[in-house]
Design an enzyme around this catalytic site. Structure first.
Site, PDB file in Angstrom:
ATOM      1  N   LYS A 164       0.854  -1.193   0.000  1.00  0.00           N
ATOM      2  CA  LYS A 164       0.000   0.000   0.000  1.00  0.00           C
ATOM      3  C   LYS A 164       0.880   1.229   0.000  1.00  0.00           C
ATOM      4  O   LYS A 164       1.936   1.253   0.644  1.00  0.00           O
ATOM      5  CB  LYS A 164      -0.879   0.017   1.248  1.00  0.00           C
ATOM      6  CG  LYS A 164      -2.154   0.799   1.078  1.00  0.00           C
ATOM      7  CD  LYS A 164      -3.158  -0.002   0.262  1.00  0.00           C
ATOM      8  CE  LYS A 164      -4.481   0.676   0.115  1.00  0.00           C
ATOM      9  NZ  LYS A 164      -5.465  -0.166  -0.573  1.00  0.00           N
ATOM     10  N   GLY A 201     -20.776   7.111   2.640  1.00  0.00           N
ATOM     11  CA  GLY A 201     -19.754   7.443   1.639  1.00  0.00           C
ATOM     12  C   GLY A 201     -20.214   7.085   0.237  1.00  0.00           C
ATOM     13  O   GLY A 201     -20.430   5.909  -0.071  1.00  0.00           O
TER      14      GLY A 201
HETATM   15  P1  NAD Z   1     -13.560   7.770  -2.447  1.00  0.00           P
HETATM   16  O1  NAD Z   1     -12.533   8.671  -1.871  1.00  0.00           O
HETATM   17  O2  NAD Z   1     -13.897   7.862  -3.877  1.00  0.00           O
HETATM   18  O3  NAD Z   1     -14.944   7.938  -1.648  1.00  0.00           O
HETATM   19  C1  NAD Z   1     -15.058   7.974  -0.255  1.00  0.00           C
HETATM   20  C2  NAD Z   1     -16.285   8.828   0.044  1.00  0.00           C
HETATM   21  O4  NAD Z   1     -16.597   8.699   1.418  1.00  0.00           O
HETATM   22  C3  NAD Z   1     -16.063  10.309  -0.236  1.00  0.00           C
HETATM   23  O5  NAD Z   1     -17.120  10.789  -1.052  1.00  0.00           O
HETATM   24  C4  NAD Z   1     -16.076  10.953   1.155  1.00  0.00           C
HETATM   25  O6  NAD Z   1     -16.606  12.253   1.146  1.00  0.00           O
HETATM   26  C5  NAD Z   1     -16.950   9.975   1.918  1.00  0.00           C
HETATM   27  N1  NAD Z   1     -16.752   9.963   3.364  1.00  0.00           N
HETATM   28  C6  NAD Z   1     -15.585   9.852   4.045  1.00  0.00           C
HETATM   29  N2  NAD Z   1     -15.819   9.817   5.358  1.00  0.00           N
HETATM   30  C7  NAD Z   1     -17.177   9.891   5.512  1.00  0.00           C
HETATM   31  C8  NAD Z   1     -18.037   9.919   6.639  1.00  0.00           C
HETATM   32  N3  NAD Z   1     -17.577   9.854   7.890  1.00  0.00           N
HETATM   33  N4  NAD Z   1     -19.370   9.996   6.425  1.00  0.00           N
HETATM   34  C9  NAD Z   1     -19.860  10.059   5.167  1.00  0.00           C
HETATM   35  N5  NAD Z   1     -19.081  10.064   4.066  1.00  0.00           N
HETATM   36  C10 NAD Z   1     -17.767   9.959   4.242  1.00  0.00           C
HETATM   37  O7  NAD Z   1     -13.089   6.295  -2.054  1.00  0.00           O
HETATM   38  P2  NAD Z   1     -13.519   4.929  -2.736  1.00  0.00           P
HETATM   39  O8  NAD Z   1     -12.549   4.591  -3.789  1.00  0.00           O
HETATM   40  O9  NAD Z   1     -14.975   4.949  -3.050  1.00  0.00           O
HETATM   41  O10 NAD Z   1     -13.249   3.911  -1.536  1.00  0.00           O
HETATM   42  C11 NAD Z   1     -14.106   3.862  -0.413  1.00  0.00           C
HETATM   43  C12 NAD Z   1     -13.554   2.882   0.621  1.00  0.00           C
HETATM   44  O11 NAD Z   1     -13.436   1.593   0.031  1.00  0.00           O
HETATM   45  C13 NAD Z   1     -12.145   3.235   1.138  1.00  0.00           C
HETATM   46  O12 NAD Z   1     -12.036   2.809   2.475  1.00  0.00           O
HETATM   47  C14 NAD Z   1     -11.244   2.396   0.263  1.00  0.00           C
HETATM   48  O13 NAD Z   1      -9.995   2.142   0.869  1.00  0.00           O
HETATM   49  C15 NAD Z   1     -12.085   1.146   0.122  1.00  0.00           C
HETATM   50  N6  NAD Z   1     -11.769   0.374  -1.061  1.00  0.00           N
HETATM   51  C16 NAD Z   1     -11.831   0.957  -2.294  1.00  0.00           C
HETATM   52  C17 NAD Z   1     -11.544   0.199  -3.419  1.00  0.00           C
HETATM   53  C18 NAD Z   1     -11.647   0.786  -4.798  1.00  0.00           C
HETATM   54  O14 NAD Z   1     -11.622   0.021  -5.787  1.00  0.00           O
HETATM   55  N7  NAD Z   1     -11.793   2.091  -4.945  1.00  0.00           N
HETATM   56  C19 NAD Z   1     -11.168  -1.141  -3.274  1.00  0.00           C
HETATM   57  C20 NAD Z   1     -11.147  -1.720  -2.005  1.00  0.00           C
HETATM   58  C21 NAD Z   1     -11.438  -0.935  -0.907  1.00  0.00           C
END
Ligand code: NAD
Length: 340
Positions: free
Chosen positions: A78, A174
């Site tokens: 990571k 989120g």
């Molecule tokens: P992203 O940054 O696109 O979206 C995250 C969203 O969550 C944002 O819109 C943010 O404003 C919102 N947010 C953060 N804290 C919040 C809270 N307390 N209350 C409400 N909204 C909140 O991220 P993503 O790519 O969609 O990933 C989301 C999660 O999934 C992360 O933890 C990431 O590590 C995990 N993840 C993502 C992927 C991927 O393919 N993108 C893969 C595995 C895991």
């Protein structure tokens, strides 16, 4: 720092500092024996360097678990880039990160994660070929969402006795790359959506597209629902928030949604079924890993669809051994890493 590395059994930690672009980045590699370490790059604001390092180390371990449980020949890695206080030249910053990745000569392959996008990976790709999810390859988030959707079905089956999501109330915390795509699948399956995001524009978009009900960020966790899907950042379920939950199951995309494994035991005691994050959210990893080695879209889709099956097996073991699914999944991952 060494205690942290030891505690997570991470192997190496690499740091880069480039004052000309403002880059301050960390790459953590966990259990490098299984193959190259593949894992996304976060670009977020951290309170201090220690929290950035801790995040990278813990997430690298999760990536190892994710890969080994999904049967992928990869180690966990990571990267974390600390978002500078002043607006940087983003392109230059990610190019500097690309040069950093290149110094590891393929031991780490980067990808998009929270706060990064395919355009950032295009900049990285100018300096290294050890990068995935560029504009050409595409964002893996829709595949992560597809896997989470399959996992929610399996979770509904295990906890509520049916995988028909029609009328089920799902709380999504989120609405980013994954959360929004997940909302689309759930809406198409007839689920009722309760949504929150720090960015109100994303909430408005989900209200219009999916008839979702807006919920204030501070009240979402305590809002009654069937399934809570944390899709924001990690550690949202902690000593302070766990007692607020009024759901039958927790199944979402967020990495490390529990502040510690003890939280999983507490969920178990309260009869709330927990879908281990590194099983349910591995769709994106499967996509980038298989695409990187040239597999077809059909092979990738078939692999992702098995996420529900893997969760069902973990739930069955959990019930048989009266241990939380998180502990069952961790024991299984550690076993596979040790014999691998
Ligand atoms: P992203 O940054 O696109 O979206 C995250 C969203 O969550 C944002 O819109 C943010 O404003 C919102 N947010 C953060 N804290 C919040 C809270 N307390 N209350 C409400 N909204 C909140 O991220 P993503 O790519 O969609 O990933 C989301 C999660 O999934 C992360 O933890 C990431 O590590 C995990 N993840 C993502 C992927 C991927 O393919 N993108 C893969 C595995 C895991």
């Amino acid at each position: 720092m060494f205690a942290l590395l030891h505690g997570s059994r991470a192997e190496t930690l690499h740091l880069a500092c480039d004052p000309s672009t403002g880059l301050r980045a960390v790459i953590a590699i966990h259990h490098a024996r299984m193959g190259p370490a593949l894992g996304g790059c976060r670009y977020l604001t951290y309170v201090d360097e220690e929290s950035a390092i801790e995040d990278a180390i813990q997430l690298a371990r999760n990536m190892s678990y994710k890969a080994v449980l999904a049967g992928l020949p990869l180690s966990g890695g990571k990267a974390v880039i600390m978002r500078p206080v002043h607006q940087p030249d983003r392109a230059a910053l990610f190019e500097a990160f690309g040069r950093f990745v290149e110094t590891l000569q393929g031991r780490y392959i980067t990808a998009v994660d929270s706060g990064t996008c395919s355009a950032d990976m295009d900049r990285v790709a100018l300096h290294t070929r050890h990068v995935t999810s560029t504009s050409e390859e595409g964002d893996p988030s829709p595949h992560t969402a597809l896997g989470v959707f399959a996992g929610i079905r399996a979770t509904a089956m295990a906890r509520l006795g049916s995988d028909n999501l029609e009328g089920l109330r799902v709380g999504i915390q989120g609405l980013g790359h994954v959360g929004y795509a997940l909302a689309g699948h759930l809406h198409a399956a007839g689920a009722e959506l309760l949504v929150s995001d720090l960015d109100n524009r994303k909430v408005q978009r989900a209200m219009q597209a999916f008839n979702a009900h807006p919920v204030a960020c501070e009240t979402l966790l305590g809002t009654p629902c069937d399934i809570l899907a944390p899709c924001g950042l990690g550690k949202v379920l902690n000593c302070a928030t766990l007692m607020q939950l009024r759901c039958a199951a927790v199944a979402g995309a967020a990495n490390n949604p529990l502040s510690s494994l003890e939280m999983a035991d507490q969920l178990e005691r309260r009869g709330i079924l927990y879908a281990p994050d590194y099983i349910i959210n591995c769709g994106g990893l499967i996509k980038v890993a298989l695409q990187h080695r040239g597999d077809s879209a059909a092979t990738i889709a078939a692999h992702i669809s098995r996420i529900g099956l893997r969760l069902t097996e973990v739930y069955a073991h959990s019930q048989a051994h009266k241990r939380s699914p998180a502990r069952i999944a961790q024991a299984l991952a550690e076993h596979l890493l040790n014999v691998g």
